[in-house]
Design a protein around this motif. Structure first.
Motif, PDB file in Angstrom:
ATOM      1  N   GLY A 126       0.814  -1.203   0.000  1.00 47.85           N
ATOM      2  CA  GLY A 126       0.000   0.000   0.000  1.00 47.85           C
ATOM      3  C   GLY A 126       0.851   1.258   0.000  1.00 47.85           C
ATOM      4  N   GLY A 127       1.943   1.248   0.760  1.00 44.15           N
ATOM      5  CA  GLY A 127       2.846   2.398   0.770  1.00 44.15           C
ATOM      6  C   GLY A 127       3.462   2.645  -0.591  1.00 44.15           C
ATOM      7  N   ALA A 128       3.877   1.572  -1.255  1.00 42.38           N
ATOM      8  CA  ALA A 128       4.453   1.714  -2.595  1.00 42.38           C
ATOM      9  C   ALA A 128       3.430   2.296  -3.562  1.00 42.38           C
ATOM     10  CB  ALA A 128       4.956   0.359  -3.090  1.00 42.38           C
ATOM     11  N   MET A 129       2.166   1.888  -3.400  1.00 39.36           N
ATOM     12  CA  MET A 129       1.121   2.383  -4.300  1.00 39.36           C
ATOM     13  C   MET A 129       0.865   3.875  -4.093  1.00 39.36           C
ATOM     14  SD  MET A 129      -2.309   3.339  -4.410  1.00 39.36           S
ATOM     15  CE  MET A 129      -3.276   2.489  -3.162  1.00 39.36           C
ATOM     16  N   ILE A 130       0.655   4.301  -2.841  1.00 34.74           N
ATOM     17  CA  ILE A 130       0.349   5.716  -2.631  1.00 34.74           C
ATOM     18  C   ILE A 130       1.570   6.584  -2.924  1.00 34.74           C
ATOM     19  CG2 ILE A 130      -1.496   5.228  -0.995  1.00 34.74           C
ATOM     20  CD1 ILE A 130       0.343   6.044   1.284  1.00 34.74           C
ATOM     21  N   GLY A 131       2.767   6.047  -2.692  1.00 35.83           N
ATOM     22  CA  GLY A 131       3.977   6.790  -3.037  1.00 35.83           C
ATOM     23  C   GLY A 131       4.111   6.991  -4.539  1.00 35.83           C
ATOM     24  N   SER A 132       3.703   5.996  -5.307  1.00 32.62           N
ATOM     25  CA  SER A 132       3.771   6.134  -6.769  1.00 32.62           C
ATOM     26  C   SER A 132       2.778   7.187  -7.259  1.00 32.62           C
ATOM     27  CB  SER A 132       3.490   4.784  -7.437  1.00 32.62           C
ATOM     28  OG  SER A 132       2.122   4.413  -7.349  1.00 32.62           O
ATOM     29  N   GLU A 133       1.616   7.272  -6.606  1.00 33.60           N
ATOM     30  CA  GLU A 133       0.653   8.302  -6.990  1.00 33.60           C
ATOM     31  C   GLU A 133       1.162   9.689  -6.612  1.00 33.60           C
ATOM     32  OE1 GLU A 133      -3.411   7.710  -5.962  1.00 33.60           O
ATOM     33  OE2 GLU A 133      -3.547   5.758  -6.973  1.00 33.60           O
ATOM     34  N   ALA A 134       1.827   9.796  -5.466  1.00 34.49           N
ATOM     35  CA  ALA A 134       2.404  11.080  -5.071  1.00 34.49           C
ATOM     36  C   ALA A 134       3.418  11.546  -6.117  1.00 34.49           C
ATOM     37  CB  ALA A 134       3.065  10.962  -3.698  1.00 34.49           C
ATOM     38  N   ARG A 135       4.295  10.642  -6.537  1.00 33.56           N
ATOM     39  CA  ARG A 135       5.295  10.983  -7.563  1.00 33.56           C
ATOM     40  C   ARG A 135       4.612  11.386  -8.865  1.00 33.56           C
ATOM     41  NH1 ARG A 135      10.294  10.411  -9.968  1.00 33.56           N
ATOM     42  NH2 ARG A 135      11.398  10.111  -8.024  1.00 33.56           N
ATOM     43  N   ALA A 136       3.603  10.633  -9.275  1.00 30.00           N
ATOM     44  CA  ALA A 136       2.911  10.923 -10.533  1.00 30.00           C
ATOM     45  C   ALA A 136       2.213  12.277 -10.499  1.00 30.00           C
ATOM     46  CB  ALA A 136       1.904   9.820 -10.842  1.00 30.00           C
ATOM     47  N   LYS A 137       1.850  12.746  -9.304  1.00 25.92           N
ATOM     48  CA  LYS A 137       1.179  14.037  -9.171  1.00 25.92           C
ATOM     49  C   LYS A 137       2.157  15.178  -8.924  1.00 25.92           C
ATOM     50  CE  LYS A 137      -3.162  12.019  -7.524  1.00 25.92           C
ATOM     51  NZ  LYS A 137      -4.048  12.621  -8.531  1.00 25.92           N
ATOM     52  N   GLY A 138       3.460  14.875  -8.931  1.00 29.87           N
ATOM     53  CA  GLY A 138       4.464  15.916  -8.802  1.00 29.87           C
ATOM     54  C   GLY A 138       4.954  16.181  -7.398  1.00 29.87           C
ATOM     55  N   PHE A 139       4.663  15.281  -6.466  1.00 29.66           N
ATOM     56  CA  PHE A 139       5.130  15.439  -5.086  1.00 29.66           C
ATOM     57  C   PHE A 139       6.351  14.571  -4.828  1.00 29.66           C
ATOM     58  CE2 PHE A 139       0.515  16.315  -4.838  1.00 29.66           C
ATOM     59  CZ  PHE A 139       0.567  17.602  -4.319  1.00 29.66           C
ATOM     60  N   ASN A 140       7.326  15.107  -4.103  1.00 28.36           N
ATOM     61  CA  ASN A 140       8.504  14.318  -3.749  1.00 28.36           C
ATOM     62  C   ASN A 140       8.678  14.147  -2.249  1.00 28.36           C
ATOM     63  OD1 ASN A 140       9.496  16.846  -2.986  1.00 28.36           O
ATOM     64  ND2 ASN A 140      10.856  17.024  -4.772  1.00 28.36           N
ATOM     65  N   VAL A 141       7.729  14.638  -1.465  1.00 26.02           N
ATOM     66  CA  VAL A 141       7.712  14.414  -0.019  1.00 26.02           C
ATOM     67  C   VAL A 141       6.300  13.988   0.362  1.00 26.02           C
ATOM     68  CG1 VAL A 141       8.060  15.381   2.284  1.00 26.02           C
ATOM     69  CG2 VAL A 141       9.486  16.170   0.382  1.00 26.02           C
TER      70      VAL A 141
END
Length: 736
Positions: A126-141
C-alpha cells in the motif's frame, strides 16, 4: 565525431559555471550534501529551512509548476536542488488543500483498518502504491507514517494510526514508509512524540517519565525508523514534560540524534513552531509557516543570526541534514514530474485487498455468516450504504476516485475545514447486489428505527450499518455510535434475530446491543473499494482474517482516564475553536497517562479487567489448531510451534506470542499470518526483540533484561492463550 567526455567538456565550457553537484557526483549522500552546502549562499541555506502552505497563498504568489499540496520548500535550481513538494498523508495523496476540485487519488482504508491486517507486506504494498501516486502528481515528499499509540479510544486521530502496541505499530509503519520511499521520494514518520490526544493539542503537556516513554511510544518510533528508514521526522504539536515537541531537546537532540543516530531532518507539523531558537533544540525546518503566525525560520532567523542569538553553524547543520535526505532519497537524481499515468483500477484492487484483510469478524452466532444461499430477502439499513462508505476527516482524508458522493458538515467538530463527514468509494449495497444477484436486496436509510424494524421483520436477514465518525482536531466525547445508531440496531435486532451489524468507525465503540445481534463485523473506514470488501467478506468470497489492533473496552470506566484529559479546558470563545491548532488560546494543561508504558491490553491485564473485545481478537470462517510448542531461552528467546487449518475453508490465521515477566504486564513479542488450505500445517518461529520485554534504566541509559524465568503464551488474542510454556532469560544490556 566527438566522444562523450569531449561533449561533456564543451558543455561545461559553454555553461561558464561549475556543473551542479547533483550531476557531478554519485554515491555518498553525506559528501554530496557537504559539497553542495559549500556552494550555497546564506539566503539559499535559509530558503531550505522554511516554506508556506500553497493553498493559503494567492494564486499569483505560488511557485509556477508546483502542485498545490500541504507545503513547498524552495530548492536551489542553479545547484540542481529541486523544490520540496509535500503532500499528506498515510492513507493516500490527500488533496484537502488542492484547489483543483477535480483531482482525486486512491483512498486506502484507515490506518486502524490496515493495522487490523497484522500484515506488514500489505502495508509495504500500500505504501508503494500511494507513493507512486504522489510521484505521478508531482510530489517528492509524502507526510506518511503516523505511529502515535492509541492510549484513549476517544482520540480523534486514532483512525490514522496503527494501534496500541509498540511492536505491532512500529513494524507496520516501518513497512509502509519503506514502500512509500521505494518510489525515490522522502517519507516522514510522525508525530514525534506522544501526540496521542487532539484536545488542546497545541497547549497541553504530556507528563511522563523517560522510562515509560522509551518502553512505549518512543519504542514504536524506534522500531518504525529502523525498519522503514524515513528521511524525515515530523515533530508534534504538544508539549512533552513542559517543552514543545518541536523544540524539545530531549526528544530531538538526545533521543533522535544522539541515541538513534538519525541522519535526516526534522520538519515541524503545520503550526507547531514557537521560536527561532527551536533550531538549537533539533528542529530543521518550519512547515506551513503562515499557520505559525511568525516567520521563525525565515526573516526572523536571518535577524537572529545577525544578532548572534543563533550561530551560523546551526543554520548550516539544518540545511546539511535536509540536503543529505534529498540526495539519499533519490529526489535529486530522479526528479519528479507531474502528469504520469495512474492505473486507478489496479490501485483500487490494492486498497480493496487492504480493506478485506483489515475487516474483523467480532461475532458470528450459529454461523450466520457467510450469508447463506437461503437468505433470499435481505434488507440493508443505514450508513448511507447505498452511496458509499464513511471516511475520517482532517489532513489525511483523500478525495477518492469518483469523488465524494456526500459531504455533511458537522457542527462542533473542531477545525472548520476538517468538519465534513464524507462518504465515497464504492457502495456496499451495489456490491452486495453484484455478488448475490439471486437475492432480493433492498435499502432503508435507517432514519426511522420503527420503519427499519418493519423492513427487517419482512426480510430473511437484516444488515445494519453503524457509524462513528472521527476527525483530526477533535476528540470524541464517548464510545457511543453516532446519531440513532444504538436505537436503530436495537429495534432491528428485536424485529429479526438474524441481524448483522457492520461497523464503520475509526475507534472502538460501545455495543449495548451486542448479545441481541447474530453477527458483528468491524469494517473501520474501508477506503476506495470498501463496498466490495464488505460484500466479499459477508458473502464468504473472502474469509475474514483481521484481528483487533486495539482493545475495545466495555465502558469508559475501564480506561486509565475515564474523563478525557482537557475536556474542561475549552477556549473562552467560539472563534478559537476554528483555529488550526485546536484550543490554541486555551490555558495550558497537563495530561497524565496513568498506564505509563502499559498502554492498551497491558493496562487491562494489570487491572485484571475484562474488555468487550480483546486486543488481537478476531474470528474466521474456518478453525485453527496450535501444537508443538518449543521455547528456547537466552538473550533472544525463540518460540516455535505449528498452526493447522482444521476447518473446511482456506483462511489466514494470526497466532500471537506474548511474554510475561514476573510482576509485569504481558507484552506482544511476535506473530505470524500464515494462509492455510484445509488440513494444511505450517511451522511458525518467533524471535524476541529484547527491547520489547526490557526495562529502560534511566540512570544507566540502557535497556536491561534481567535473568529470570518468564511465561510464554501462544494465543488467539491477548486474553485467549492456547499454548503455554516458560523460558529462562539471560541478563541482557543494550544501548538505547
Amino acid at each position: 565525431m566527438m566522444g562523450r567526455q569531449a561533449i561533456a567538456g564543451v558543455a561545461l565550457f559553454l555553461a561558464g559555471t561549475a556543473m551542479p553537484i547533483a550531476a557531478q557526483e554519485a554515491g555518498n549522500p553525506d559528501q554530496r550534501a557537504a559539497r553542495t552546502l559549500a556552494q550555497m549562499t546564506p539566503e539559499e541555506k535559509i530558503g531550505l529551512l522554511h516554506g508556506p502552505m500553497p493553498s493559503l497563498l494567492p494564486a499569483a504568489k505560488r511557485l509556477a509548476g508546483v502542485p498545490v499540496g500541504a507545503g513547498v520548500i524552495t530548492g536551489v535550481p542553479r545547484l540542481g536542488i529541486p523544490n520540496l513538494t509535500e503532500t499528506d498523508a498515510s492513507l493516500g495523496v490527500s488533496n484537502l488543500n488542492d484547489l483543483r476540485k477535480g483531482d482525486v487519488a486512491t483512498a486506502m482504508p484507515s490506518g486502524m483498518a490496515q493495522a487490523a491486517s497484522w500484515n506488514s507486506e500489505l502495508l509495504r504494498t500500500g505504501g508503494a502504491m500511494i507513493g507512486s501516486e504522489a510521484r505521478a502528481k508531482g510530489f517528492n515528499v509524502m507526510l506518511v507514517g503516523g505511529v502515535n499509540l492509541v492510549r484513549d479510544p476517544r482520540a480523534g486521530r486514532n483512525f490514522e494510526y496503527l494501534g496500541e502496541d509498540p511492536l505491532l505499530a512500529g513494524t507496520l509503519v516501518g513497512a509502509q514508509i519503506a514502500g512509500v520511499q521505494s518510489n525515490g521520494i522522502i517519507g516522514t514518520i510522525k508525530h514525534f512524540a506522544i501526540n496521542d490526544l487532539e484536545t488542546g493539542r497545541n497547549v497541553h503537556s504530556v507528563v511522563m517519565d523517560e522510562a515509560a516513554m522509551r518502553e512505549s511510544d518512543l519504542l514504536a518510533f524506534q522500531i518504525g525508523m529502523e525498519k522503514g528508514r524515513p528521511h524525515s521526522v515530523m515533530c508534534a504539536y504538544n508539549r512533552v514534560n513542559g517543552d514543545f515537541a518541536c523544540q524539545n531537546p530531549f526528544l530531538l537532540n538526545d533521543v533522535l540524534r544522539r541515541d538513534w543516530r538519525f541522519p535526516g531532518f526534522v520538519m515541524s507539523d503545520w503550526g507547531a513552531v514557537h521560536s527561532s531558537e527551536a533550531i538549537l533544540h533539533g528542529l530543521d525546518q518550519q512547515s506551513g509557516e503562515q499557520i505559525d503566525g511568525k516567520p521563525w525560520f525565515s526573516t526572523l532567523m536571518v535577524k537572529a543570526v545577525e544578532e548572534g542569538r543563533i550561530p551560523q553553524k546551526a543554520v548550516d547543520t539544518a540545511a546539511l541534514r535536509i540536503l543529505r535526505s534529498m540526495f539519499a532519497s533519490g529526489i535529486v537524481d530522479r526528479p519528479v514530474t507531474a502528469g504520469a499515468a495512474i492505473d486507478y483500477d489496479a490501485h483500487g484492487l490494492v486498497a480493496q485487498r487492504a480493506a478485506e484483510e483489515g475487516i474483523v469478524l467480532l461475532r458470528n452466532e450459529a454461523g450466520v455468516l457467510p450469508l447463506a444461499a437461503t437468505a433470499r430477502r435481505i434488507v440493508v439499513i443505514g450508513g448511507h450504504a447505498d452511496i458509499g462508505t464513511l471516511s475520517g476527516g482532517g489532513s489525511s482524508q483523500v478525495r477518492p476516485v469518483g469523488g465524494f458522493a456526500l459531504e455533511e458538515r458537522q457542527v462542533g467538530a473542531g477545525v472548520a475545514s476538517f468538519s465534513k463527514r464524507s462518504y465515497g468509494g464504492t457502495a456496499p449495497l451495489a456490491a452486495l447486489k453484484a455478488v448475490r444477484p439471486d437475492a432480493q436486496i433492498t435499502f432503508v436509510d435507517g432514519r426511522d428505527p420503527a420503519a427499519a424494524a418493519d423492513a427487517a421483520r419482512a426480510a430473511d436477514m437484516a444488515i445494519v450499518f453503524g457509524e462513528k465518525w472521527s476527525t483530526e482536531a477533535a476528540d470524541q466525547k464517548d464510545l457511543s455510535l453516532d446519531g440513532n445508531g444504538n436505537a436503530l440496531i436495537a429495534a432491528v435486532a428485536k424485529a429479526n434475530p438474524k441481524t448483522i451489524v457492520v461497523l464503520e468507525t475509526g475507534n472502538p465503540v460501545a455495543m449495548p446491543w451486542q448479545k441481541d445481534v447474530a453477527a458483528i463485523v468491524a469494517a473501520w473506514f474501508p477506503g476506495q473499494r470498501g463496498g466490495e470488501a464488505i460484500a466479499r467478506v459477508l458473502t464468504g468470497a473472502v474469509n475474514p482474517s483481521g484481528r483487533l489492533p486495539v482493545t475495545f473496552p466495555a465502558s469508559v470506566d475501564q480506561l486509565p482516564n475515564p474523563v478525557l484529559p482537557g475536556g474542561d479546558a475549552a477556549p473562552a470563545d467560539a472563534a478559537t475553536r476554528a483555529t488550526y491548532g485546536l484550543m490554541a488560546s486555551a490555558k495550558p494543561f497537563d495530561v497524565h497517562f496513568p498506564e505509563g508504558s502499559d498502554a492498551g491490553y497491558r493496562w487491562f491485564a494489570k487491572r485484571n479487567a475484562s474488555p468487550l473485545y480483546a486486543f488481537g481478537y478476531g474470528l474466521s470462517y474456518t478453525s485453527f489448531r496450535y501444537d508443538g510448542l518449543k521455547v528456547t531461552g537466552g538473550q533472544r528467546p525463540t518460540i516455535r510451534f505449528t498452526v493447522t487449518n482444521t476447518g473446511q475453508r482456506a483462511g489466514a490465521d494470526v497466532p500471537q506470542v506474548y511474554l510475561t515477566r514476573p510482576g509485569k504486564a504481558k507484552r506482544l513479542v511476535g506473530w505470524s499470518k500464515p494462509m492455510l488450505q484445509p488440513g494444511e500445517t505450517r511451522a511458525v518461529s518467533v524471535t524476541v526483540d529484547p527491547r520489547v520485554i526490557a526495562d529502560f534504566d534511566v540512570r544507566q541509559q540502557r535497556w536491561i533484561v534481567p535473568s529470570e524465568t518468564v511465561a510464554i503464551e501462544v494465543a488467539r488474542s491477548a486474553t485467549d492463550p492456547v499454548l503455554k510454556g516458560t523460558a529462562r532469560l539471560t541478563r541482557t544490556t543494550l544501548k538505547p
